[in-house]
Design an enzyme around this catalytic site. Structure first.
Site, short mmCIF file in Angstrom:
data_model
loop_
_atom_site.label_atom_id
_atom_site.label_comp_id
_atom_site.label_asym_id
_atom_site.label_seq_id
_atom_site.Cartn_x
_atom_site.Cartn_y
_atom_site.Cartn_z
N ASP A 1 99.55 98.08 -5.64
CA ASP A 1 99.91 96.74 -6.05
C ASP A 1 99.12 95.75 -5.24
O ASP A 1 98.85 95.77 -4.20
CB ASP A 1 101.30 96.57 -5.53
CG ASP A 1 102.28 95.71 -6.22
OD1 ASP A 1 101.93 94.41 -6.31
OD2 ASP A 1 103.29 96.06 -7.13
N ASP B 1 107.22 101.83 -12.09
CA ASP B 1 108.23 100.79 -12.26
C ASP B 1 107.86 99.47 -12.44
O ASP B 1 108.49 98.44 -12.00
CB ASP B 1 109.43 100.93 -11.14
CG ASP B 1 110.71 100.30 -11.26
OD1 ASP B 1 110.98 100.03 -12.35
OD2 ASP B 1 111.11 99.59 -10.26
N ALA C 1 104.91 97.44 -4.91
CA ALA C 1 105.63 96.32 -3.86
C ALA C 1 106.99 96.12 -4.47
O ALA C 1 107.27 96.15 -5.86
CB ALA C 1 104.81 95.05 -3.94
N PRO C 2 107.92 95.92 -3.37
CA PRO C 2 107.75 95.61 -1.97
C PRO C 2 107.68 97.01 -1.46
O PRO C 2 107.66 97.28 0.02
CB PRO C 2 109.06 94.94 -1.60
CG PRO C 2 109.82 94.99 -2.57
CD PRO C 2 109.07 95.48 -3.85
N GLY C 3 107.94 98.22 -1.94
CA GLY C 3 107.80 99.35 -1.30
C GLY C 3 109.14 100.33 -1.60
O GLY C 3 109.20 101.59 -0.73
N LYS D 1 110.74 99.31 -19.89
CA LYS D 1 111.48 97.80 -20.07
C LYS D 1 111.83 97.61 -21.63
O LYS D 1 110.86 97.90 -22.55
CB LYS D 1 110.84 96.77 -19.74
CG LYS D 1 110.30 97.05 -18.02
CD LYS D 1 111.40 97.44 -17.19
CE LYS D 1 110.46 97.62 -15.90
NZ LYS D 1 111.32 98.18 -14.68
#
Length: 351
Positions: free
Chosen positions: A236, A274, A217-219, A304
């Site tokens: 998600d 991600d 999300a959001p895609g 991250k």
């Protein structure tokens, strides 16, 4: 072998994200402990280097094993102090080194307040090369690059020019600044990260391939995968953008990645991650998903990094990933922020 070779030089410019320039300098020092750095405070993310090893020697070593944080390098063959930008020309020695049989491009970057635009400098120097040498101009994917860096400061205008083979510069984009045209259907800025990763790592995307998008999300990444003909499993708990909800090529599971893994997913040609997770935790998650990759399958993830102990977290995460993925490549891409992008390969590619 062509007799037209860029002149040997030990002076060059390195580029990195300003927030990661200290780590890029570490990479340079690891490759050449005798390298001397000249900081350029007026040019964020840029450093002038005088190395014991030649530019060509370092470039060859980094082609085989690219650095993570050093994004772009270019040689210095001319270094000039200018009163007028109109006086900027390539000298005869540099012109004589340009191979007329190979395509070329001029890439200009500027720092400080300058009235001239990079494309104007590119056009003027390209005209000089075509008139003098006859090499064909090819802006995209050239074989030779004339790099120009202009720095305007309180002491005047400085110019650095250098000639290299495009493959020597670590990136075919000036300064490693990868630009993409914004798509009107873009869902999120994160799409640029995946587009850049696909190009930099040359990710193979065969039409009809099965891709798993963790933390979808959001895609945005799912949309890019669909544009490349992939059948996408998006995982998600949050909703996808409404423009994707009726796409028959996307199967959305409103679960966490861990809950989806517990269900025993199938096998995929590509797995993406991600997710906003602690680096080592995200690495452990990818190791858990590794058995669900097809032989010679690939994975792309962003890792991250905290503001402190970045290298320690990166090394720990790479060690975890190495237990499941024989090939791990890491680069701090232009569209990355406080993260690096990793390209993971499970099997040895077929010859």
């Amino acid at each position: 072998m062509s007799r037209f070779l860029p002149p040997t030089t030990h002076l060059w410019l390195g580029s990195a994200d300003p927030d990661f320039l200290d780590l890029a300098r570490r990479e340079i020092a690891a490759a050449d402990p005798e390298a001397v750095f000249q900081p350029l405070p007026e040019a964020p993310g840029l450093v002038r280097v005088c190395s014991q090893r030649s530019f060509a020697d370092l470039a060859q070593a980094w082609q085989a094993n690219p650095p993570i944080f050093l994004r772009h390098i270019c040689p210095i063959h001319q270094e000039r102090q200018l009163d007028e930008i109109s006086l900027l020309r390539l000298d005869q020695n540099l012109l004589a080194a340009i191979d007329p049989a190979l395509s070329f491009s001029v890439q200009t970057r500027r720092f400080g307040k300058l009235n001239v635009k990079p494309f104007q400098v590119n056009a003027a120097l390209a005209e000089q090369v075509m008139a003098t040498v006859g090499s064909p101009l090819q802006v995209k994917d050239p074989q030779q690059v004339i790099s120009v860096v202009l720095l305007a400061s309180s002491t005047g205008l400085r110019a650095w020019l250098g000639l290299s083979l495009a493959a020597q510069n670590l990136s075919t984009w000036a300064g490693g600044v990868h630009r993409f045209r914004r798509d009107p259907d873009q869902i999120s800025r994160a799409e640029f990260k995946l587009l850049e990763a696909i190009q930099v790592f040359r990710v193979p995307l065969q039409p009809g391939g099965r891709a798993l998008d963790l933390g979808a999300a959001p895609g945005g990444w799912s949309r890019i995968l669909r544009l490349h003909g992939q059948q996408v499993t998006a995982v998600d708990p949050a909703e996808l953008d409404e423009r994707l909800r009726h796409d028959a090529g996307i199967c959305h599971h409103r679960l966490s990645a861990q809950a989806y893994l517990a269900r025993g997913p199938g096998r995929f040609h590509l797995i993406l991650n991600d997710m906003r997770m602690d680096g080592p935790a995200s690495a452990h998650l990818m190791v858990a998903f590794a058995p669900h990759l097809e032989p010679q399958g690939r994975a792309v993830m962003t890792l991250k990094l905290p503001h402190q102990h970045r290298l320690r977290v990166l090394r720990q995460s790479l060690e975890i990933l190495g237990s499941a993925f024989p090939l791990v490549r890491a680069r701090h891409l232009f569209h990355n922020r406080s993260e690096v992008t990793l390209y993971l390969q499970q099997g040895i590619p077929a010859p």
